[in-house]
Design an enzyme around this catalytic site. Structure first.
Site, PDB file in Angstrom:
ATOM      1  N   LYS A  73       9.984  69.333  42.195  1.00 28.05           N
ATOM      2  CA  LYS A  73      10.116  69.103  43.645  1.00 28.05           C
ATOM      3  C   LYS A  73      11.568  69.171  44.023  1.00 28.05           C
ATOM      4  CE  LYS A  73       8.311  67.883  47.647  1.00 28.05           C
ATOM      5  NZ  LYS A  73       9.134  68.981  48.226  1.00 28.05           N
ATOM      6  N   LYS A  83      16.041  61.655  40.667  1.00 28.53           N
ATOM      7  CA  LYS A  83      15.685  61.004  41.945  1.00 28.53           C
ATOM      8  C   LYS A  83      14.191  60.691  42.028  1.00 28.53           C
ATOM      9  CE  LYS A  83      17.650  63.090  45.379  1.00 28.53           C
ATOM     10  NZ  LYS A  83      17.930  64.021  46.501  1.00 28.53           N
ATOM     11  N   LYS A 111      15.035  72.883  42.470  1.00 26.75           N
ATOM     12  CA  LYS A 111      15.879  73.135  43.645  1.00 26.75           C
ATOM     13  C   LYS A 111      15.980  74.635  43.849  1.00 26.75           C
ATOM     14  CE  LYS A 111      18.430  70.672  46.585  1.00 26.75           C
ATOM     15  NZ  LYS A 111      18.273  69.252  46.911  1.00 26.75           N
ATOM     16  N   THR A 119      15.168  60.912  55.258  1.00 23.92           N
ATOM     17  CA  THR A 119      16.324  60.704  54.383  1.00 23.92           C
ATOM     18  C   THR A 119      17.176  59.552  54.914  1.00 23.92           C
ATOM     19  OG1 THR A 119      16.300  63.049  53.856  1.00 23.92           O
ATOM     20  CG2 THR A 119      18.302  61.845  53.293  1.00 23.92           C
ATOM     21  N   ASN A 123      21.349  66.524  59.905  1.00 24.18           N
ATOM     22  CA  ASN A 123      20.107  65.772  60.072  1.00 24.18           C
ATOM     23  C   ASN A 123      20.239  64.342  59.543  1.00 24.18           C
ATOM     24  OD1 ASN A 123      17.364  65.106  60.395  1.00 24.18           O
ATOM     25  ND2 ASN A 123      16.903  65.835  58.343  1.00 24.18           N
TER      26      ASN A 123
HETATM   27  N1  GLU Z   1      16.514  68.263  49.888  1.00 25.52           N
HETATM   28  C1  GLU Z   1      16.141  66.892  49.836  1.00 25.52           C
HETATM   29  C2  GLU Z   1      16.815  66.185  48.670  1.00 25.52           C
HETATM   30  O1  GLU Z   1      17.829  66.632  48.173  1.00 25.52           O
HETATM   31  C3  GLU Z   1      14.627  66.682  49.879  1.00 25.52           C
HETATM   32  C4  GLU Z   1      13.857  67.339  48.794  1.00 25.52           C
HETATM   33  C5  GLU Z   1      12.356  67.286  49.000  1.00 25.52           C
HETATM   34  O2  GLU Z   1      11.911  66.746  49.979  1.00 25.52           O
HETATM   35  O3  GLU Z   1      11.661  67.823  48.137  1.00 25.52           O
HETATM   36  O4  GLU Z   1      16.409  65.131  48.268  1.00 25.52           O
END
Ligand code: GLU
Length: 429
Positions: A67, A91, A103, A187, A219
């Site tokens: 993810k 994370k 990613k 976030t 954002n």
């Molecule tokens: N890009 C965000 C992060 O770095 C969200 C990633 C997601 O929702 O999968 O956590």
């Protein structure tokens, strides 16, 4: 490999001192599972053909499908994407959602593209990586300079390729295409819940309004500034990539956000319109913002904002990392030595991926939750996991919150790795 990746994974060794993890787990976490590089040919509006480079890295999927977001930025490299995918692995384990880490990124300045070019690039990227993603494989989402509309194009392209509507392949979608309520602010919401929980413990009792500075007004940063302002914090400074504004008595954040949304740049508020008339402010640089004497500093832009060169200038007592990797390992150590408490990215900004998980669950259930359900479940998870890290670290006194979060994540990833057998399982048999 670059310093960014080495620096990021270097913390594993330190965290191992506090975590009981098999050798197999450590070995598995040193390397990405797969790294795909694609060329994306895009027909430009003037008829010419331009090729962009894109990447999708699946770092580790021991705990579930990978993810992580997709970044559109001129500085994107495969090393950066790989590092960001490693951070996603940690994370997702820190907030205990059933995912590994991945990613994506495209090396592009999206501000230079027309909307039609941006759509063709987004669809072309999905054409390139379609075999590497899927609801049970690797699930993208927004990141720097990507948004719900881009996720919508990408989901649509995936549906065309697969000849099947597959909303759970990507999160952060528009609501009308299966997005979740609360994903756009998630976030910042997550970072805010943690800030409100830990600020009294870190800063002690407040005699008056607490002060904050926010670096990055995209954002996450803009929403965080709004939440802090609404909760009675005095937000004295905000900045974007072009510079910042500072008012010791506090900025009127709703006005700054309104102008930013309309003009897309803080420059628009410098000396025209409502903000200048209501708040006397001066223009500052990003560097000056990072050095302000505030209770709370929120880096919410990109990697490497605080380095060994400027860490000594930081005067904030508490830092909440809404960006990924804004503090280098050297700077992190220097801040810890000075007693500045850092709430690390892998915890502080995990609200985004947590609501992405909720979106994926709703898509698979075919049943949408209310805004209140999303918010309550996000708050419960963020506060519970933050308190777990806080207590295990002895309030940051026994070890930093970052090292603690990594130790916790390593144990959770290690449990999944070991469940299929590790060195001792096979030794001598
Ligand atoms: N890009 C965000 C992060 O770095 C969200 C990633 C997601 O929702 O999968 O956590």
């Amino acid at each position: 490999m670059t310093d960014l990746f080495e620096g990021a994974t270097g913390i594993i060794d330190e965290a191992l001192t506090y975590a009981s993890v098999s050798e197999d787990t450590v070995e598995r976490l040193k390397h990405p599972q797969s790294a795909l590089a694609v060329s994306i040919p895009v027909r430009m509006d003037d008829g010419s053909l331009r090729t962009f480079r894109g990447y999708r890295v699946r770092y580790n999927d021991a705990r579930g499908p990978a993810k992580g977001g997709i970044r559109f930025h001129p500085d994107v490299t495969i090393e950066e994407v790989q590092t960001l995918a490693f951070w996603m692995t940690i994370k997702c384990a820190v907030v205990d959602i059933p995912y590994g880490g991945g990613k994506g990124g495209v090396t592009v300045q999206p501000k230079d593209l027309s909307m039609a070019e941006l759509e063709r690039l987004s669809r072309g990227f999905i054409d390139g990586i379609a075999d590497a993603i899927g609801p049970d494989i690797d699930i993208p989402a927004p990141d720097v300079y990507t948004n719900a509309m881009i996720m919508g194009w990408m989901m649509d392209e995936y549906a065309i390729i697969k000849r099947a509507k597959t909303p759970a392949v990507i999160t952060g979608k528009p609501l009308s295409l299966g997005g979740s309520l609360g994903r756009d602010t998630a976030t910042a919401d997550g970072g805010f819940f943690i800030t409100q929980t830990l600020a009294p413990k870190i800063l002690g009792d407040a005699s008056g309004p607490r002060t904050a500075a926010v670096q990055g007004f995209g954002n996450a940063g803009m929403t965080m500034a709004e939440l802090l302002h609404d909760a009675g914090w005095t937000v004295v400074a905000v900045s974007d990539s072009k510079g910042g504004i500072h008012a010791p008595e506090g900025l009127h954040i709703p006005s700054v956000a309104k102008v930013k949304r309309e003009s897309r740049a803080l420059r628009g508020v410098y000396c025209e319109g409502s903000v200048c008339e209501t708040v006397d402010h001066k223009v500052i640089t990003n560097e000056e913002l990072l050095a302000l004497d505030v209770d709370l500093l929120v880096p919410a832009a990109l990697e490497n904002a605080i380095t060994e060169d400027n860490a000594a200038d930081v005067k904030a007592r508490m830092i909440v990392e809404l960006a990924n990797g804004p503090i280098t390992p050297e700077a992190d150590e220097a801040l810890y030595q000075r007693g500045i408490t850092v709430i690390p990215d892998v915890l502080a900004n995990a609200g985004g991926v947590t609501v992405s998980y909720f979106e994926w669950v709703q898509n698979r259930q075919g049943y949408a939750w209310t805004a209140q359900q999303v918010r309550d479940r996000l708050q419960d998870r963020m506060v519970e996991q933050a308190m777990g890290v806080w207590e295990r670290s002895g309030g940051g006194h026994n070890m930093s919150l970052r090292v603690t979060a990594y130790a916790l994540a390593l144990e959770r990833i290690g449990a999944a790795v070991d469940a299929t057998g590790h060195k001792e399982t096979f030794q001598g048999r």
